[in-house]
Design a protein around this motif. Structure first.
Motif, PDB file in Angstrom:
ATOM      1  N   LEU A  79     -10.292  -1.662   9.538  1.00 44.03           N
ATOM      2  CA  LEU A  79      -9.830  -2.644  10.520  1.00 44.03           C
ATOM      3  C   LEU A  79      -9.932  -4.083  10.007  1.00 44.03           C
ATOM      4  O   LEU A  79      -9.421  -5.002  10.639  1.00 44.03           O
ATOM      5  CB  LEU A  79     -10.621  -2.513  11.823  1.00 44.03           C
ATOM      6  CG  LEU A  79     -10.261  -1.321  12.712  1.00 44.03           C
ATOM      7  CD1 LEU A  79     -11.153  -1.279  13.938  1.00 44.03           C
ATOM      8  CD2 LEU A  79      -8.786  -1.375  13.130  1.00 44.03           C
ATOM      9  N   LYS A  80     -10.590  -4.279   8.883  1.00 47.87           N
ATOM     10  CA  LYS A  80     -10.650  -5.614   8.291  1.00 47.87           C
ATOM     11  C   LYS A  80      -9.365  -5.954   7.545  1.00 47.87           C
ATOM     12  O   LYS A  80      -9.107  -7.129   7.261  1.00 47.87           O
ATOM     13  CB  LYS A  80     -11.824  -5.707   7.311  1.00 47.87           C
ATOM     14  CG  LYS A  80     -13.193  -5.763   7.949  1.00 47.87           C
ATOM     15  CD  LYS A  80     -14.260  -5.904   6.861  1.00 47.87           C
ATOM     16  CE  LYS A  80     -15.651  -6.028   7.454  1.00 47.87           C
ATOM     17  NZ  LYS A  80     -15.882  -7.330   8.093  1.00 47.87           N
ATOM     18  N   LEU A  81      -8.572  -4.938   7.195  1.00 46.19           N
ATOM     19  CA  LEU A  81      -7.428  -5.147   6.326  1.00 46.19           C
ATOM     20  C   LEU A  81      -6.119  -5.167   7.084  1.00 46.19           C
ATOM     21  O   LEU A  81      -5.818  -4.234   7.834  1.00 46.19           O
ATOM     22  CB  LEU A  81      -7.344  -4.042   5.271  1.00 46.19           C
ATOM     23  CG  LEU A  81      -8.407  -4.067   4.187  1.00 46.19           C
ATOM     24  CD1 LEU A  81      -9.358  -2.908   4.384  1.00 46.19           C
ATOM     25  CD2 LEU A  81      -7.777  -3.973   2.826  1.00 46.19           C
ATOM     26  N   SER A  82      -5.350  -6.205   6.892  1.00 45.16           N
ATOM     27  CA  SER A  82      -3.976  -6.259   7.377  1.00 45.16           C
ATOM     28  C   SER A  82      -3.053  -6.366   6.171  1.00 45.16           C
ATOM     29  O   SER A  82      -3.211  -7.260   5.324  1.00 45.16           O
ATOM     30  CB  SER A  82      -3.770  -7.468   8.297  1.00 45.16           C
ATOM     31  OG  SER A  82      -2.396  -7.648   8.557  1.00 45.16           O
ATOM     32  N   LEU A  83      -2.096  -5.460   6.073  1.00 44.33           N
ATOM     33  CA  LEU A  83      -1.168  -5.496   4.944  1.00 44.33           C
ATOM     34  C   LEU A  83      -0.321  -6.766   4.954  1.00 44.33           C
ATOM     35  O   LEU A  83       0.154  -7.207   3.902  1.00 44.33           O
ATOM     36  CB  LEU A  83      -0.267  -4.258   4.984  1.00 44.33           C
ATOM     37  CG  LEU A  83      -0.985  -2.900   4.849  1.00 44.33           C
ATOM     38  CD1 LEU A  83       0.036  -1.773   4.908  1.00 44.33           C
ATOM     39  CD2 LEU A  83      -1.777  -2.831   3.559  1.00 44.33           C
ATOM     40  N   VAL A  84      -0.164  -7.368   6.129  1.00 42.30           N
ATOM     41  CA  VAL A  84       0.586  -8.618   6.226  1.00 42.30           C
ATOM     42  C   VAL A  84      -0.139  -9.730   5.480  1.00 42.30           C
ATOM     43  O   VAL A  84       0.459 -10.493   4.705  1.00 42.30           O
ATOM     44  CB  VAL A  84       0.807  -9.009   7.696  1.00 42.30           C
ATOM     45  CG1 VAL A  84       1.467 -10.377   7.797  1.00 42.30           C
ATOM     46  CG2 VAL A  84       1.655  -7.954   8.407  1.00 42.30           C
ATOM     47  N   ASP A  85      -1.455  -9.840   5.696  1.00 47.37           N
ATOM     48  CA  ASP A  85      -2.239 -10.864   5.004  1.00 47.37           C
ATOM     49  C   ASP A  85      -2.190 -10.679   3.496  1.00 47.37           C
ATOM     50  O   ASP A  85      -2.091 -11.644   2.734  1.00 47.37           O
ATOM     51  CB  ASP A  85      -3.696 -10.825   5.474  1.00 47.37           C
ATOM     52  CG  ASP A  85      -3.852 -11.258   6.923  1.00 47.37           C
ATOM     53  OD1 ASP A  85      -2.954 -11.969   7.424  1.00 47.37           O
ATOM     54  OD2 ASP A  85      -4.854 -10.873   7.545  1.00 47.37           O
ATOM     55  N   ALA A  87       0.206  -9.183   1.813  1.00 49.25           N
ATOM     56  CA  ALA A  87       1.559  -9.487   1.339  1.00 49.25           C
ATOM     57  C   ALA A  87       1.769 -10.983   1.137  1.00 49.25           C
ATOM     58  O   ALA A  87       2.542 -11.397   0.270  1.00 49.25           O
ATOM     59  CB  ALA A  87       2.591  -8.932   2.316  1.00 49.25           C
ATOM     60  N   HIS A  88       1.048 -11.803   1.918  1.00 47.61           N
ATOM     61  CA  HIS A  88       1.182 -13.258   1.787  1.00 47.61           C
ATOM     62  C   HIS A  88       0.698 -13.775   0.432  1.00 47.61           C
ATOM     63  O   HIS A  88       1.039 -14.883   0.034  1.00 47.61           O
ATOM     64  CB  HIS A  88       0.424 -13.956   2.909  1.00 47.61           C
ATOM     65  CG  HIS A  88       1.100 -13.847   4.240  1.00 47.61           C
ATOM     66  ND1 HIS A  88       0.448 -14.071   5.451  1.00 47.61           N
ATOM     67  CD2 HIS A  88       2.372 -13.523   4.578  1.00 47.61           C
ATOM     68  CE1 HIS A  88       1.290 -13.891   6.439  1.00 47.61           C
ATOM     69  NE2 HIS A  88       2.462 -13.560   5.938  1.00 47.61           N
ATOM     70  N   LEU A  89      -0.100 -12.966  -0.264  1.00 45.37           N
ATOM     71  CA  LEU A  89      -0.534 -13.381  -1.598  1.00 45.37           C
ATOM     72  C   LEU A  89       0.625 -13.418  -2.583  1.00 45.37           C
ATOM     73  O   LEU A  89       0.572 -14.152  -3.567  1.00 45.37           O
ATOM     74  CB  LEU A  89      -1.607 -12.418  -2.129  1.00 45.37           C
ATOM     75  CG  LEU A  89      -2.998 -12.479  -1.498  1.00 45.37           C
ATOM     76  CD1 LEU A  89      -3.847 -11.320  -2.013  1.00 45.37           C
ATOM     77  CD2 LEU A  89      -3.666 -13.808  -1.814  1.00 45.37           C
ATOM     78  N   GLY A 210     -11.277 -18.416   3.074  1.00 47.30           N
ATOM     79  CA  GLY A 210     -10.030 -17.731   3.410  1.00 47.30           C
ATOM     80  C   GLY A 210      -9.416 -17.042   2.210  1.00 47.30           C
ATOM     81  O   GLY A 210      -8.986 -15.881   2.297  1.00 47.30           O
ATOM     82  N   ALA A 211      -9.376 -17.733   1.067  1.00 48.90           N
ATOM     83  CA  ALA A 211      -8.815 -17.134  -0.149  1.00 48.90           C
ATOM     84  C   ALA A 211      -9.653 -15.953  -0.610  1.00 48.90           C
ATOM     85  O   ALA A 211      -9.120 -14.901  -1.007  1.00 48.90           O
ATOM     86  CB  ALA A 211      -8.737 -18.193  -1.254  1.00 48.90           C
ATOM     87  N   ALA A 212     -10.980 -16.105  -0.550  1.00 51.84           N
ATOM     88  CA  ALA A 212     -11.876 -15.053  -1.038  1.00 51.84           C
ATOM     89  C   ALA A 212     -11.727 -13.771  -0.231  1.00 51.84           C
ATOM     90  O   ALA A 212     -11.670 -12.672  -0.791  1.00 51.84           O
ATOM     91  CB  ALA A 212     -13.326 -15.543  -0.989  1.00 51.84           C
ATOM     92  N   VAL A 213     -11.647 -13.899   1.084  1.00 45.77           N
ATOM     93  CA  VAL A 213     -11.586 -12.714   1.945  1.00 45.77           C
ATOM     94  C   VAL A 213     -10.293 -11.938   1.715  1.00 45.77           C
ATOM     95  O   VAL A 213     -10.310 -10.704   1.605  1.00 45.77           O
ATOM     96  CB  VAL A 213     -11.725 -13.116   3.428  1.00 45.77           C
ATOM     97  CG1 VAL A 213     -11.395 -11.943   4.339  1.00 45.77           C
ATOM     98  CG2 VAL A 213     -13.135 -13.618   3.710  1.00 45.77           C
ATOM     99  N   THR A 218      -7.884  -7.107  -0.575  1.00 40.50           N
ATOM    100  CA  THR A 218      -6.879  -6.455  -1.429  1.00 40.50           C
ATOM    101  C   THR A 218      -7.563  -5.498  -2.398  1.00 40.50           C
ATOM    102  O   THR A 218      -7.058  -4.395  -2.659  1.00 40.50           O
ATOM    103  CB  THR A 218      -6.073  -7.509  -2.202  1.00 40.50           C
ATOM    104  OG1 THR A 218      -5.513  -8.447  -1.279  1.00 40.50           O
ATOM    105  CG2 THR A 218      -4.941  -6.860  -2.985  1.00 40.50           C
ATOM    106  N   ARG A 219      -8.715  -5.901  -2.924  1.00 35.83           N
ATOM    107  CA  ARG A 219      -9.496  -4.983  -3.769  1.00 35.83           C
ATOM    108  C   ARG A 219      -9.955  -3.763  -2.972  1.00 35.83           C
ATOM    109  O   ARG A 219      -9.910  -2.626  -3.462  1.00 35.83           O
ATOM    110  CB  ARG A 219     -10.709  -5.701  -4.347  1.00 35.83           C
ATOM    111  CG  ARG A 219     -10.404  -6.678  -5.463  1.00 35.83           C
ATOM    112  CD  ARG A 219     -11.644  -7.484  -5.829  1.00 35.83           C
ATOM    113  NE  ARG A 219     -12.721  -6.655  -6.338  1.00 35.83           N
ATOM    114  CZ  ARG A 219     -14.002  -7.017  -6.351  1.00 35.83           C
ATOM    115  NH1 ARG A 219     -14.363  -8.188  -5.826  1.00 35.83           N
ATOM    116  NH2 ARG A 219     -14.916  -6.217  -6.833  1.00 35.83           N
TER     117      ARG A 219
END
Length: 335
Positions: A79-85, A87-89, A210-213, A218-219
């Motif tokens: 639940l911590k992971l959103s594929l949208v976030d 993808a923004h990378l 924000g960048a780190a999370v 993603t890892r």
């Protein structure tokens, strides 16, 4: 007393240990909850008068906590992971992170193997250092059907070096001339557990955090394919061994463990459904509590005298792997 009837005391002790770890975290916020919990477990395991209970009436519950609660924690981690976030990378960044995870896994496994760490310790250490710390060690151990004794050293090492990162990386940010976003990428690409990433990157402000999370999560997403590949490899190894010896084929692990399917399902749920922030906050607390209880149980089951037999080699393997991953992650952050 049956195994089923004997588990409540050990689970209750694990939950109490997690609660005590949370109390330490509240009193000393710089100490991550999960780190406090496993250290408390190790301390309890070192108290010799407590060992008859730990190895007797509490053992079934501690075993359940160290396995099932850990796996439930991994499921909720989705639940911590959103594929949208993620993808923004951008695809280039995502592919770079995937490559970093694979290279870090191979490098760590090679170092641990060269230093002759026993059993499944090399592959478990590689999973923990390259993907997501304790969660990855537990997931990979389940996929391989590892001896529970092989998990102690990898978990101790990812806890040790992940905690060290909280102090070391911020101290290096200024000498290395890192901007807040670059520092965040470096932390997210190199630090083991999510909680350790938050504690480390938070020292440099919201931009770094924000960048780190996002990079870290993603890892974490690599956990599913890496565990699936490991499960398939383990099934083939068991089958080949049985065929070669003419023995009856032993039970093989599933191609994809059920808790990994649950993890992926929760990732998709977070991506596709509008989950309220309050619900996510509760899920985050539940996930941390499950992992904290599991880590206390693992720590209480450790015996330092056994751990210290490979101590110098294990510490060296962890140090060399940590330094290599820091260097690789720093290069990736600059790219």
């Amino acid at each position: 007393m049956s195994r089923a009837a004997g588990w409540p005391p050990g689970v209750a002790v694990s939950v109490a240990g997690a609660a005590a770890g949370f109390g330490i975290h509240v009193a000393f916020p710089a100490v991550p909850w999960l780190t406090a919990s496993i250290v408390l477990g190790v301390i309890v395991g070192c108290v010799r008068p407590a060992r008859p209970a730990l190895d007797g009436m509490l053992k079934p519950g501690l075993a359940i906590a160290s396995r099932r609660l850990l796996r439930l924690g991994i499921v909720v981690l989705g639940l911590k992971l959103s594929l949208v976030d993620i993808a923004h990378l951008g695809w280039a960044a995502v592919l770079a992170i995937i490559a970093l995870v694979v290279v870090a896994f191979v490098v760590t496994w090679g170092i641990a193997t060269a230093l002759k760490l026993p059993g499944d310790e090399p592959v478990l250490l590689a999973a923990g250092f390259s993907i997501c710390g304790v969660s990855a060690v537990g997931a990979m151990s389940a996929a391989r059907g590892s001896d529970p004794r092989d998990t102690g050293t990898p978990i101790a090492l990812v806890t040790l070096y992940g905690t060290a990162a909280i102090a070391v990386l911020p101290a290096l940010a200024v000498p290395l001339g890192l901007s807040a976003p670059t520092f965040g990428h470096w932390v997210g690409a190199s630090v083991h557990d999510v909680g350790q990433v938050v504690a480390t990157a938070g020292t440099a402000g919201a931009a770094a955090l924000g960048a780190a999370v996002v990079v870290k999560l993603t890892r974490v997403l690599m956990l599913a394919p890496m565990v699936a590949v490991t499960s398939i490899s383990t099934r083939r190894r068991i089958s080949a061994s049985a065929i070669g010896s003419g023995a009856i084929v032993a039970p093989r692990p599933p191609i994809v463990p059920l808790f990994i399917i649950g993890f992926v399902a929760f990732v998709l749920m977070r991506t596709l459904l509008p989950i309220p922030d309050a619900a996510l906050a509760v899920a985050d607390l539940v996930q941390s509590a499950l992992l904290a209880a599991a880590l206390f149980a693992i720590g209480a089951s450790l015996r330092l005298e056994r751990l210290l037999r490979s101590g110098p080699r294990a510490l060296l393997a962890g140090a060399l792997s940590w330094i290599a991953i820091l260097a690789l992650a720093l290069l990736a952050a600059h790219l």
